[in-house]
Design an enzyme around this catalytic site. Sequence first.
Site, PDB file in Angstrom:
ATOM      1  N   GLY A 122      13.695  -6.647  -1.176  1.00  0.00           N
ATOM      2  CA  GLY A 122      13.884  -5.490  -2.045  1.00  0.00           C
ATOM      3  C   GLY A 122      14.557  -5.776  -3.368  1.00  0.00           C
ATOM      4  O   GLY A 122      14.971  -4.839  -4.061  1.00  0.00           O
ATOM      5  N   GLU A 123      14.693  -7.047  -3.756  1.00  0.00           N
ATOM      6  CA  GLU A 123      15.378  -7.378  -5.007  1.00  0.00           C
ATOM      7  C   GLU A 123      14.460  -7.993  -6.050  1.00  0.00           C
ATOM      8  O   GLU A 123      14.919  -8.379  -7.125  1.00  0.00           O
ATOM      9  CB  GLU A 123      16.542  -8.334  -4.742  1.00  0.00           C
TER      10      GLU A 123
ATOM     11  N   ASN B 225       0.076  -8.612  -5.487  1.00  0.00           N
ATOM     12  CA  ASN B 225       0.061  -7.604  -6.545  1.00  0.00           C
ATOM     13  C   ASN B 225       0.562  -8.169  -7.885  1.00  0.00           C
ATOM     14  O   ASN B 225       1.752  -8.432  -8.030  1.00  0.00           O
ATOM     15  CB  ASN B 225       0.944  -6.442  -6.075  1.00  0.00           C
TER      16      ASN B 225
ATOM     17  N   GLU C 176       0.828  -1.203   0.000  1.00  0.00           N
ATOM     18  CA  GLU C 176       0.000   0.000   0.000  1.00  0.00           C
ATOM     19  C   GLU C 176       0.867   1.260   0.000  1.00  0.00           C
ATOM     20  O   GLU C 176       0.557   2.252  -0.660  1.00  0.00           O
ATOM     21  CB  GLU C 176      -0.927   0.003   1.220  1.00  0.00           C
TER      22      GLU C 176
END
Length: 435
Positions: A320-321, A345, A71
């Site tokens: 984060g990759e 998502n 979000e």
Amino acid sequence: MPGTAPARRTLLYSLYCGVSALIAPFAWRKVAGKLRDYGLPEERVRERLGHASLPRPTGRLIWFHAASVGESLSVLTLIARMGEQAPDAEFLITSGTPTSAELIAKRMPPRCRHQFPPLDTAASVNRFLNNWRPDLGVFVESELWPQMLVRARKMGCPLVLLNARLSDRSVEGWTKRPDTARFILDQFILMVTQNQKTAASLQAMGADPDRIHPGSNLKAVSAPLPVDQDTLDKLRGNIGERAVWIASSTHEGEEETVLEAHQALLKQHPDLCLLLAPRHPERGDVVENLIKDAGLSCARRSKGVLPGTQTQVYLADTLGEVGTWYALCPLVFLGGSLREIGGHNPFEPMQAGAAVITGIGHYNFAETYAELTALGAAAEVRSAAELADQVAKWLEQPDAFQPARDAAGTFISRQSDQLDKTVDALLALLPDRRP
């Protein structure tokens, strides 16, 4: 509301306020413990009590509140676009998890800062609002914290519910309490929904239909995930001409199905490499044991290892990759969907040019996947055998795979117009500069 009397405070809301005050010490102990365990300094931990660790900037302040990583990241492109059109505006993002704070810090637009939100108690919320004095508050998806909403509106801050999404269970619960539902929804001057279903649900819950505007999912127009080109080049060099497929955001109970599908695929494609990225990287040890129990060779990203020529599974247990992994391969299975988890998502892999395979437990994105499967941009599977068959089809039939990727790209491009409309709607609600 236009044409109706404003909704009044209800007994249930009053009870909520009283109970929240009673349980506040226990809630504080729990959330503070999690933040401290993550290694955050005490001044950041105390943000949950409404104590700001940063000063309020001068100028008009737009406050975005989101639950967690997805979000929070979904509004960064929106904030950047608003900042371009309103150069005097400043921005505040609040989100509750340290992971979201870490990722936001890496991708934060200009004139933006992050804080953890206050607990939903009178003292914490008032302390927060008195410091930040937002000129516009934007709550993302389903973040309906009653005291935060009521107290912000009472101090004169216009509120927007953006990218609104409500589960069927949530709607059922609210409709049993129509007076309280109307009271809470009446705090919003505008509600922009992800789809028509949510728009209808909000109206059924008592929201003013004149304030409801169906839109699209903001995550579809977020900036593409960052790619580490050096890591990508090394991966491509190590993997060479081998075929690859990705299983991303998998949860407990799903990796077994993915690994069973990979075992079946290796019979026809012995050089095939699976890049397996669990949703929660801290499960790396558990997932590595599952891979070994399946008799498959494994290299693990968190240990600094790259896949070799014989690596059958590359365990990407880092944070984060995932943008780099999607840049490596456009064939993605997206987890959280083989069990009743709600899905994840699908826009992130599609923005990278991928077509998506999903299980059927994607109720959080039900309307999105209905459109994607109708377009041919996504495929649904129910078992390891069906997953293996779908991966094999897209590996072996470029004439089937490329149209799926093209359809995904078409879907993403359709959403871009909604971003400009949303920016215009929000800026129209931003009050003139205060004296």
